[in-house]
Design an enzyme around this catalytic site. Structure first.
Site, PDB file in Angstrom:
ATOM      1  N   ASP A   1       0.878  -1.276  -0.127  1.00 19.47           N
ATOM      2  CA  ASP A   1      -0.420   0.010  -0.094  1.00 19.47           C
ATOM      3  C   ASP A   1       1.101   1.143  -0.247  1.00 19.47           C
ATOM      4  OD1 ASP A   1       0.119  -1.657   2.510  1.00 19.47           O
ATOM      5  OD2 ASP A   1      -1.029  -0.079   3.610  1.00 19.47           O
TER       6      ASP A   1
ATOM      7  N   GLU B   1      12.289   0.903   8.476  1.00 23.25           N
ATOM      8  CA  GLU B   1      11.569  -0.708   7.358  1.00 23.25           C
ATOM      9  C   GLU B   1      11.288  -0.287   5.682  1.00 23.25           C
ATOM     10  OE1 GLU B   1       7.152   0.598   6.972  1.00 23.25           O
ATOM     11  OE2 GLU B   1       7.586   3.017   6.593  1.00 23.25           O
TER      12      GLU B   1
END
Ligand SMILES: *[C@@H]1O[C@H](CO)[C@@H](O)[C@H](O)[C@H]1NC(C)=O
Ligand SMILES: *[C@@H]1O[C@H](CO)[C@@H](O)[C@H](O)[C@H]1NC(C)=O
Ligand SMILES: *[C@@H]1O[C@H](CO)[C@@H](O)[C@H](O)[C@H]1NC(C)=O
Ligand SMILES: *[C@@H]1O[C@H](CO)[C@@H](O)[C@H](O)[C@H]1NC(C)=O
Ligand SMILES: *[C@@H]1O[C@H](CO)[C@@H](O)[C@H](O)[C@H]1NC(C)=O
Ligand SMILES: *[C@@H]1O[C@H](CO)[C@@H](O)[C@H](O)[C@H]1NC(C)=O
Ligand SMILES: *[C@@H]1O[C@H](CO)[C@@H](O)[C@H](O)[C@H]1NC(C)=O
Ligand SMILES: *[C@@H]1O[C@H](CO)[C@@H](O)[C@H](O)[C@H]1NC(C)=O
Ligand SMILES: *[C@@H]1O[C@H](CO)[C@@H](O)[C@H](O)[C@H]1NC(C)=O
Length: 593
Positions: free
Chosen positions: A316, A540
């Site tokens: 996403d 991340e």
């Protein structure tokens, strides 16, 4: 009624949960309704996720009553007071789990002393990411958005305060590298409980994730753990759970595609949803309502669904799911997002994962039952049909690559490289004729890697979405490296060994340098940079244009922690023990072989 019995048998553990009896998101606070809408649109916090992670400090009916007493259009000040008076801190229903971490038994095999010191720090960093739920902290009648589980777990970090489905595979890989098998097992067994309860594995441990899943990695987690422990009792326990999860994907996400007089069945991400995702409320609200193009109820519902399906994909967001693929002078990033078409794409990574699930289930059913192999042959046949479909629809012989497939145009997205196309080579979902092209299957990947000094990108499209250029993500590096190892094994030659190693070097250097440049240090080995105030962050995602920068873009700020990065780096370091830490202040470079 059936569910009631299930919960009753689990005793008091589930009391005080917003949604204990519900199988989907229906809380008037955390899912949908005027309270959620009013509070979220007032933007009391910089991140929409903060509010929906706050447990109530008063019984739920009193919270609702107090909200109604505010009248139709409460101002920001009174909303702030309302939230302060009725909600506790985000994540306060969780507490750190005291995990005992011993010494790392392969640490001394790492030759470079800087990397050795850094790996030791990462090995101990699980302590900062391990939690358990403590629902006792909630008052009587109070609720939180937590999906409670009994055992401890590891979270990604940052705004991701609870565990996530596909992240956890890479976390579990890291825990197993760290010798923390029990904690890995705890996580997997939590997932078993959730699948038993909901019939599928939710995106993450919050009720607002109950309307969607995430890439199906549970069978891969079971596989990892079983390979390591050969625990047959564990496998027996896993089978009925995985059977159940498989039926969710089969029933809820399968599409039939007709081509050349044949019928094929493949899967896509698709979510039944018609409101803003509670944790990204403001973002979704603006995407759908603040424009003049999306006007009918149907268009709005479709976009809400495709936003949720994009989140289900784990990517996403990405140009893989949008109709508009590039920005230009007049096209904003929100315009791109508004063109989401997620449910019309057959993703190569999802279908490779499902093939792997079918194949594992066939093997495991055959292994655990002696006489009746009905289940084994069912899964064997499902896997065979899927492989035929991958061959017929998703494989491109000219380019020696897999691609996603567009259900509207009935064609491959063959002009768009994505590293998701490497999943079949990692998992072994490779049709017979593909074996003739193994010496070309990394041509596109190599070309992409040659363009930038950093790790492998997710796609070659330069949008502002976080699963596009210039971002590279740790799990995809793991998939790519494993894919290269496998293809070498099938070719019986070390053709991609050096390419895999360069990627391993780039991944570890990116994680290491961005950690060091944000204040990381190793006692007696590496001094902290004078110009830093933090203690070193594990990010991340990373910017593929350098070896020193974290990634950026997307709908939230870059997160640190970070579960899957630590897991992937530990795995790399145990498999490549001769890597050498770079000098992060000069431009190091790892050219392709
Ligand atoms: C907000 O609403 C409350 C309650 O109606 C009122 O007392 C207060 O003056 C308002 N504050 C502002 C800044 O408008
Ligand atoms: C899956 O499909 C069933 C049957 O249509 C539906 O009841 C259920 O809500 C779906 N599950 C999810 C998570 O959407
Ligand atoms: C989740 O699904 C249920 C059942 O289909 C639906 O009633 C609910 O509105 C959905 N929640 C959201 C946030 O869309
Ligand atoms: C709505 O869109 C307009 C035009 O694109 C933009 O200027 C405005 O800031 C947006 N409003 C919100 C609340 O995002
Ligand atoms: C799928 O194909 C249709 C028809 O060609 C096109 O309009 C749409 O943009 C494509 N979708 C994606 C996600 O590329
Ligand atoms: C942007 O829109 C204007 C007005 O419609 C048009 O003249 C211009 O060429 C467009 N620019 C780009 C880069 O498409
Ligand atoms: C394979 O890729 C080429 C180049 O993009 C394209 O022309 C061709 O149609 C693709 N083949 C299939 C089977 O989609
Ligand atoms: C992407 O596009 C932006 C502006 O359109 C540009 O500044 C940036 O350098 C581009 N990034 C890459 C990786 O090409
Ligand atoms: C801090 O110092 C190092 C070494 O001189 C340098 O490479 C880095 O860019 C500096 N970082 C910042 C944020 O100034």
């Amino acid at each position: 009624m059936k569910n009631f019995v299930l919960f009753a048998s689990l005793g008091t553990f589930f009391l005080g949960q917003a949604c204990a009896e519900s199988l989907y998101c229906d809380s008037p606070i955390y899912c949908e309704g005027p309270l959620l809408k009013t509070v979220q649109l007032a933007q009391l916090f910089p991140d929409s996720k903060t509010f929906v992670d706050m447990p109530t400090t008063q019984p739920v009916d009193q919270v609702l009553e107090a909200f109604h007493a505010l009248g139709d259009q409460p101002n920001k000040t009174s909303l702030q007071e309302f939230v302060k008076g009725h909600f506790g801190e985000a994540g306060s229903e969780m507490e750190p789990y005291d995990v005992t971490i011993g010494s790392l038994n392969w640490l001394d095999t790492i030759k470079d002393t800087t990397y050795r010191g850094w790996v030791d720090i990462l090995h101990h960093a699980w302590t900062n990411l391990a939690f358990k739920f403590n629902t006792d902290t909630l008052c009587k009648g109070c609720v939180s958005s937590t999906l409670p589980v009994e055992r401890p777990f590891v979270v990604p970090g940052g705004r991701f305060r609870e565990f996530y489905y596909w992240d956890s595979y890479f976390v579990i890989e890291g825990l197993l590298q760290s010798g923390l098998n029990d904690l890995a097992l705890d996580m997997i067994e939590n997932f078993f409980d959730l699948v038993e309860r909901y019939g599928f594995m939710p995106n993450g441990a919050r009720i607002y994730y109950l309307n969607r899943s995430q890439p199906p990695f549970l069978a891969e987690m079971v596989h990892l753990y079983y390979q390591k422990t050969k625990d047959n009792q564990f496998l027996k326990k896993a089978l009925p759970v995985l059977d159940k999860e498989y039926q969710f994907w089969r029933k809820n996400t399968t599409v039939t595609i007709r081509q050349g007089g044949k019928k094929y069945k493949l899967n896509r991400y698709i979510v039944n949803n018609h409101s803003p995702r509670p944790e990204s409320y403001v973002e979704d609200y603006k995407t759908v309502y603040n424009n003049t193009q999306i006007t009918t109820q149907q268009q709005q519902d479709d976009l809400f669904s495709d936003l949720a399906a994009g989140a289900e994909s784990g990517w996403d967001y990405t140009s893989r799911w949008t109709k508009i693929k590039e920005t230009d002078g007049n096209i904003t990033s929100t315009d791109i997002l508004r063109s989401l078409d997620t449910h019309n794409v057959i993703p190569i990574d999802l279908n490779a994962l499902l093939w792997s699930m079918e194949t594992h289930l066939a093997d495991w059913h055959a292994h655990t039952t002696t006489k009746n192999n009905k289940d084994a042959s069912y899964y064997r046949s499902q896997a065979k049909h899927r492989l035929d479909a991958l061959d017929a629809l998703l494989w491109n012989e000219t380019q020696a690559s897999f691609f996603d497939y567009n259900l509207t145009s009935h064609a491959q997205t063959s002009d768009e490289y994505t590293s998701a196309s490497l999943f079949p080579f990692w998992l072994g979902a490779v049709p017979a004729r593909v074996h003739r092209s193994l010496d070309r299957v990394f041509d596109l990947t190599r070309r992409s890697l040659a363009k930038y000094p950093g790790i492998l990108t997710s796609t070659d499209r330069n949008t502002t979405m976080q699963w596009d250029l210039p971002n590279g993500w740790p799990p995809l590096q793991y998939v790519a490296i494993q894919a290269m190892h496998n293809v070498d094994a099938w070719l019986k030659e070390a053709k991609y060994k050096d390419l895999a190693k360069v990627l391993a070097k780039r991944m570890s250097a990116s994680a290491f340098c961005s950690w060091y440049l944000t204040g990381g240090s190793i006692p007696g080995e590496l001094n902290k940079l004078d110009n830093t105030t933090d203690q070193g962050h594990m990010f991340e995602k990373f910017d593929v244009r350098s070896l020193t920068a974290s990634g950026f873009g997307g709908e939230y700020t870059v997160q640190v922690g970070f579960g899957w990065t630590n897991g992937v780096v530990l795995w790399i370091m145990n498999n490549y023990n001769d890597l050498v830490a770079p000098d992060c202040t000069s431009s190091s470079i790892y050219p392709l072989p």
